[in-house]
Design a protein around this motif. Structure first.
Motif, PDB file in Angstrom:
ATOM      1  N   VAL A   1      21.881  67.775  10.947  1.00  0.00           N
ATOM      2  CA  VAL A   1      20.729  67.751  11.916  1.00  0.00           C
ATOM      3  C   VAL A   1      19.911  68.895  11.667  1.00  0.00           C
ATOM      4  CG1 VAL A   1      21.911  66.436  13.739  1.00  0.00           C
ATOM      5  CG2 VAL A   1      21.979  68.761  13.643  1.00  0.00           C
ATOM      6  N   GLY A   2      20.151  69.945  10.696  1.00  0.00           N
ATOM      7  CA  GLY A   2      19.372  71.015  10.532  1.00  0.00           C
ATOM      8  C   GLY A   2      20.104  71.943   9.346  1.00  0.00           C
ATOM      9  N   LEU A   3      19.188  72.387   8.375  1.00  0.00           N
ATOM     10  CA  LEU A   3      19.799  73.064   7.076  1.00  0.00           C
ATOM     11  C   LEU A   3      18.587  74.126   7.032  1.00  0.00           C
ATOM     12  CD1 LEU A   3      21.910  73.193   4.861  1.00  0.00           C
ATOM     13  CD2 LEU A   3      20.423  71.412   3.941  1.00  0.00           C
ATOM     14  N   GLY A   4      19.184  75.316   6.814  1.00  0.00           N
ATOM     15  CA  GLY A   4      18.167  76.579   6.470  1.00  0.00           C
ATOM     16  C   GLY A   4      18.459  77.837   7.079  1.00  0.00           C
ATOM     17  N   ALA A   5      17.939  78.727   6.872  1.00  0.00           N
ATOM     18  CA  ALA A   5      18.046  80.126   7.597  1.00  0.00           C
ATOM     19  C   ALA A   5      18.026  79.769   9.097  1.00  0.00           C
ATOM     20  CB  ALA A   5      17.000  81.163   7.058  1.00  0.00           C
ATOM     21  N   LEU A   6      18.617  80.696   9.743  1.00  0.00           N
ATOM     22  CA  LEU A   6      18.895  80.575  11.189  1.00  0.00           C
ATOM     23  C   LEU A   6      17.251  80.465  11.857  1.00  0.00           C
ATOM     24  CD1 LEU A   6      20.481  80.152  13.736  1.00  0.00           C
ATOM     25  CD2 LEU A   6      20.701  82.681  13.788  1.00  0.00           C
ATOM     26  N   GLU A   7      16.315  81.448  11.500  1.00  0.00           N
ATOM     27  CA  GLU A   7      14.905  81.489  11.929  1.00  0.00           C
ATOM     28  C   GLU A   7      14.105  80.179  11.593  1.00  0.00           C
ATOM     29  OE1 GLU A   7      13.440  83.732  13.720  1.00  0.00           O
ATOM     30  OE2 GLU A   7      15.353  84.762  13.758  1.00  0.00           O
TER      31      GLU A   7
END
Ligand SMILES: Nc1ncnc2c1ncn2[C@@H]1O[C@H](COP(=O)(O)OP(=O)(O)O)[C@@H](O)[C@H]1O
Ligand SMILES: [Mg+2]
Length: 269
Positions: free
Chosen positions: A226-232
């Protein structure tokens, strides 16, 4: 494809589907892990994190899809090739999985005794180095039961490091540990990255840990990303863990600082 030839990509997962019987628990998973990064798989209990790890290390065969490690298709390998590939991976299991009847040192030495023909004196030196590395120098003769929870996790990490892997996988490394000990373990995971340019794949459900270690976060919910990337980059995402984390962040700042301070005292970073 270009991506799998890219030397910066160490793991590539394509359209991964995993089932237990008729039940699909991972459904169309796609991601890449860059060499030397800490890639965190985050999600609630039962969403498929451990299942994903089991597939990444070749302990389970997926229903469909591909897992490329250094551009080689893990899912297409025969048993011998897979065993070989696995020697270059370290695995820290949930609950450390040390053998209770063996000393800590023998646990760490086990992969070397099983997979190499090194002299016993060499194995002893290598074991000592790995125990020093995780802050357990001098504990080689202890039995696992004589160690605290955090020390057991460190011993598990020393064993996972025994064969000098190029990728290390952790399943919930800080589960069941108090926050200070957990912060120490996060520091150790970072130290491995800095010292050896080690690639780490870390499964967790602890947001605090994610903040401390993650270069990339892969959020799982019921078997899907549901989400992929740097935390920010994931701040805008409508995902309870992340929203709670960002909402609480300001008021928790002092707590985070004290965890950082305590970690600095342990000298792990
Ligand atoms: N060996 C198994 N056989 C059948 N179902 C399983 C097995 N292992 C896990 N599951 C199921 O698959 C789902 C994902 O489990 P798991 O990967 O362990 O989740 P997580 O590690 O995120 O808690 C859960 O619903 C779990 O009950
Ligand atoms: Mg799990």
């Amino acid at each position: 494809m270009a991506a799998s030839n890219d030397n910066d990509i160490i793991i590539e997962v394509r359209d991964l589907v995993v089932k237990y019987g008729d039940r699909t628990v991972l459904d169309g998973i796609n991601f890449q892990v860059r060499r030397g990064e800490i890639f965190v798989i985050l999600g609630g209990s039962g969403c498929g994190k451990s299942t994903l790890l089991r597939n990444l290390v070749g302990l389970m065969r997926p229903y469909s899809g591909r897992i490329l490690i250094n551009g080689q298709d893990f899912t297409a390998m025969n048993d011998e090739e897979r065993t070989d590939a696995r020697k270059r991976m370290g695995m820290c299991f949930q609950g450390s999985a040390l053998f209770g009847s063996m000393s800590v040192g023998d646990n760490v030495a086990l992969p070397l005794r099983e997979h190499t023909r090194l002299e016993e004196s060499t194995i002893e030196i290598m074991t000592k180095i790995k125990l020093e590395l995780v802050g357990l120098g001098g504990f080689g003769d202890f039995l696992p039961a004589e160690l605290s929870g955090g020390m057991k996790k460190r011993a598990g990490l020393a064993r996972a490091m025994a064969m000098d892997p190029e990728i290390i996988f952790y399943d919930e490394p800080s589960a069941g540990l108090d926050p200070i000990v957990a912060a120490g373990l996060d520091g150790l995971i970072r130290k491995m990255q800095h010292t050896f340019n080690l690639t780490s794949v870390v499964v967790t459900h602890e947001m605090e840990s994610v903040k401390q270690i993650a270069d990339t976060v892969c959020m799982l919910e019921r078997g899907r990303i549901v989400g992929l990337g740097a935390l920010e980059e994931l701040r805008a995402l409508d995902y309870p863990y992340v929203q709670q984390f960002f909402a609480r962040r300001a008021q928790d700042e002092s707590q985070i600082d004290s965890a950082e301070y305590l970690r600095s005292l342990t000298g792990l970073e």
